[in-house]
Scaffold this motif. Structure first.
Motif, PDB file in Angstrom:
ATOM      1  N   MET B  29      43.604  32.822  15.584  1.00  0.00           N
ATOM      2  CA  MET B  29      43.859  32.251  16.913  1.00  0.00           C
ATOM      3  C   MET B  29      45.157  32.812  17.487  1.00  0.00           C
ATOM      4  O   MET B  29      45.253  33.080  18.690  1.00  0.00           O
ATOM      5  CB  MET B  29      43.921  30.719  16.809  1.00  0.00           C
ATOM      6  N   ASP B  32      44.399  36.220  18.834  1.00  0.00           N
ATOM      7  CA  ASP B  32      43.582  36.114  20.061  1.00  0.00           C
ATOM      8  C   ASP B  32      44.415  35.627  21.246  1.00  0.00           C
ATOM      9  O   ASP B  32      44.347  36.193  22.342  1.00  0.00           O
ATOM     10  CB  ASP B  32      42.411  35.140  19.848  1.00  0.00           C
ATOM     11  N   LEU B  33      45.197  34.567  21.034  1.00  0.00           N
ATOM     12  CA  LEU B  33      45.961  34.006  22.156  1.00  0.00           C
ATOM     13  C   LEU B  33      47.007  35.004  22.652  1.00  0.00           C
ATOM     14  O   LEU B  33      47.229  35.135  23.858  1.00  0.00           O
ATOM     15  CB  LEU B  33      46.630  32.679  21.756  1.00  0.00           C
ATOM     16  N   ALA B  35      46.735  38.226  22.572  1.00  0.00           N
ATOM     17  CA  ALA B  35      46.019  39.253  23.333  1.00  0.00           C
ATOM     18  C   ALA B  35      45.673  38.726  24.732  1.00  0.00           C
ATOM     19  O   ALA B  35      45.831  39.428  25.737  1.00  0.00           O
ATOM     20  CB  ALA B  35      44.749  39.666  22.598  1.00  0.00           C
ATOM     21  N   ILE B  36      45.217  37.478  24.796  1.00  0.00           N
ATOM     22  CA  ILE B  36      44.812  36.920  26.098  1.00  0.00           C
ATOM     23  C   ILE B  36      46.040  36.734  26.998  1.00  0.00           C
ATOM     24  O   ILE B  36      46.040  37.149  28.160  1.00  0.00           O
ATOM     25  CB  ILE B  36      44.044  35.586  25.926  1.00  0.00           C
ATOM     26  N   VAL B  37      47.093  36.142  26.446  1.00  0.00           N
ATOM     27  CA  VAL B  37      48.296  35.929  27.265  1.00  0.00           C
ATOM     28  C   VAL B  37      48.846  37.280  27.734  1.00  0.00           C
ATOM     29  O   VAL B  37      49.271  37.425  28.886  1.00  0.00           O
ATOM     30  CB  VAL B  37      49.363  35.112  26.490  1.00  0.00           C
TER      31      VAL B  37
END
Lengths: 497, 103
Positions: B29, B32-33, B35-37
């Motif tokens: 997580m 992933d977070l 990368a998204i942010v």
């Protein structure tokens, strides 16, 4: 006798019923049989509401027998299927999530009720990305839906079941919901007419909330007229959705007017966007040329701030989703992990088990972005960006009546082809800004891409509460390209042929 | 630029969001977070000084009031119909008071 429902439009079905060519019960039986026989290949349906369909058909036939033809509504005898985030008493509403597996709808959503009141035959509930988080319907806890045009490809999402059901001729009409492209992108991938009306045009009451400042309900159909007929039924104020507005018009009224004299905008930054495939770009250019030939005036418009739309959307959507999904507490309804010692443990275990990976990511992301200190950097800025994007569209619509754009950068991709979440988010690059500003947008099928041989839709975008503008342009394109086809391999022969 | 979030940050978020994650899930997580942010940088591209925020698309709509009228609502039976665990007409939850429960 086979009616050949697969290739019939909603208007034709209703007309046949009223003319006494067939009964509602015949329609219901054939539609249910088709779903049972064909949906094993597509898996668009999560639940088939056989009992409700037959009961509705019996009511319609009773009205016909009693000569109460005038009481029959605008969707009399028309099969309609609903995305599984819409409550319908007598069915489950799962949002394709383990969290709501087995959840019985305790009431009926306004959009569904309006279809029922209009005399539709409710066929059942349709697959989707879990809680509408996705662009492929692969995140459904109950397995992916397949694209009827190529069963190894995704139907798009999140309303993938809705688009696939219409494309496979399982239902002439389906309802979907669109928060960042979730009606339009599957509409493009499956080659059906897919309309996200202006925010506030249709009530969301009874539709499980994702991003409340972005969510909108709309129809998917194979003809523009069917979509417009459905909008006539769906649109209007509902006291139970405080954002819904009473701005109804007859959406079918100007479909035949053509585009002569209409000003249609093309967005340069969309057409030159990195990632836009050449076959989709070619289709948008071809559609523009056909509209120009039909008398429309093409103009270039600038939307200087839409570059930030994707970022703003992936701030606003998750923040609102985090807030909306906090209602899943494993106490009043929803999945509960058994045997927990404390309430806190029960929350954490139940939500970890009940939500799939993408839902967990969006909830966590929203929680982070709303946290103290981060809020001002992201959430507040995203709302300022919304002001700028809204202004961009308002200025553009001072010059044009409708904007023509791509829907998705590519045609349907393969099942399992995109694993990385941020790559998946790019599927929404041309659609999210419309949700942010609140305008209406739709995907209109314009044939098959020259490289993939798969359906391509072009996006038509309307000024706020002027959805009739885009429908009028769509109808003109439909005359050029012909009505959307049932996917090859799913068409049935007409009765008697 | 370093990561936006550490694993400890993500552990804290999971606690607030009430999502129990294993250590492996926490590590995943966090990747992933971040990368998204990282992909949200687009909202820093514009000068937003003096731009007021818009919180929803219906311009000018502030509060929507309706008449405070009685209408039929769920019966107790209906309201409880989706409860994973009910007891004597109530939603049942594990004990919330103290280590040893409340009785």
């Amino acid at each position: 006798m086979m009616l050949g429902l697969a290739s019939m439009t909603a208007r034709e079905i209703r007309a046949g019923l009223l003319a006494g060519e067939f009964s509602a019960i015949e329609i219901a039986r054939e539609a249910l049989e088709r779903v049972e026989r064909e949906d094993v290949r597509v898996r668009a349906f999560l639940e088939v509401s056989k009992k409700l369909a037959l009961e509705a058909a019996a009511r319609i036939d009773a009205a016909v027998a009693a000569g109460r033809i005038l009481e029959l509504g605008p969707l009399a005898g028309v099969p309609v299927a609903f995305k599984d985030n819409m409550n319908l008493v007598g069915t489950h509403t799962t949002c394709a999530s383990k969290m709501l597996d087995g959840y019985a709808s305790p009431y009926t959503a306004t959009c569904v009720q309006r279809c029922l009141d209009a005399g539709c035959i409710p066929l059942g509930k349709l697959n989707m990305d879990e809680f509408a988080f996705g662009s492929s319907t692969e995140s459904s806890a109950f397995g992916p839906t397949r694209n009827p045009w190529d069963l190894d490809r995704v139907p798009g999402g999140s309303s993938g079941g809705s688009a696939a059901a219409v494309a496979a001729g399982l239902s002439p009409l389906a309802l979907g919901s669109d928060t960042g492209g979730s009606i339009r992108q599957p509409g493009s991938f499956c080659g059906v007419v897919a309309v996200k009306p202006t925010y506030g045009a249709v009530s969301r009451y009874g539709v499980v909330a994702f991003g409340s400042s972005l969510d909108q309900v709309g129809p998917l159909a194979r003809t523009v007229e069917d979509a417009a007929l459905a909008l006539n039924v769906l649109a209007g104020h509902d006291e139970r959705d405080c954002m819904s507005q009473d701005r109804r018009v007859d959406f079918t009224a100007n479909l035949g007017e053509g585009v002569a004299g209409m000003r249609i905008g093309l967005v340069r930054s969309f057409m030159s966007a990195e990632g836009l495939s050449s076959e989709v770009r070619a289709k948008v250019e071809e559609a523009a040329a056909k509209l120009e030939a039909a008398g429309a005036k093409l103009e270039e418009v600038e939307l200087p701030h839409v570059k930030a739309a994707m970022s703003a959307y992936y701030v606003l959507g998750p923040c609102e989703a985090y807030s909306n999904l906090s209602r899943f507490d494993a106490v009043r309804y929803g999945h509960r992990t058994p045997g927990c010692e404390s309430l806190a443990e029960q929350y954490e275990a139940s939500r970890a088990e009940g939500f799939g990976p993408e839902a967990r990511r969006r909830i966590m992301l929203g929680c982070y972005l709303l946290s103290s200190g981060v809020y001002d950097r992201y959430y507040y800025r995203a709302q300022q960006i919304r002001t700028l994007i809204t202004r961009d569209y308002a200025e553009a619509f001072g010059k044009v009546d409708c904007i023509l754009a791509p829907v998705a950068p590519t045609t349907a991709f393969g099942i399992g082809e995109i694993g990385d979440p941020t790559e998946m988010y790019l599927a929404d690059m041309f659609t999210t800004s419309i949700n942010i500003a609140g305008n209406g947008g739709m995907s209109m099928p314009v044939g098959l891409g020259c490289e993939s041989g798969l359906p391509v839709g072009v996006q038509l975008i309307a000024p706020a509460f002027r959805d009739e503008n885009m429908l009028r342009v769509a109808a003109a394109l439909e005359r050029e390209y012909g009505a959307a086809l049932v996917a090859p391999g799913f068409a049935d022969e007409r009765a008697g042929e | 630029m370093g990561p936006h979030l550490t694993e400890d940050d993500v552990r804290g978020i999971a606690e607030v969001a009430r999502i129990g994650l294993t250590e492996d899930e926490l590590a995943r997580m966090t990747v992933d977070l971040n990368a998204i942010v990282g992909s949200l940088a687009g909202i820093f591209e514009y000068d937003l000084e003096g731009v007021s925020p818009t919180f929803h698309p219906i311009g000018g709509l502030v509060n929507v009031m309706r008449e405070d009228a009685e209408t039929p609502s769920f019966a107790q039976r209906q309201a409880l119909s989706g409860a994973p665990h009910e007891q004597e007409g109530f939603f049942a939850v594990p004990s919330i008071l103290g280590e040893d429960g409340d009785r």
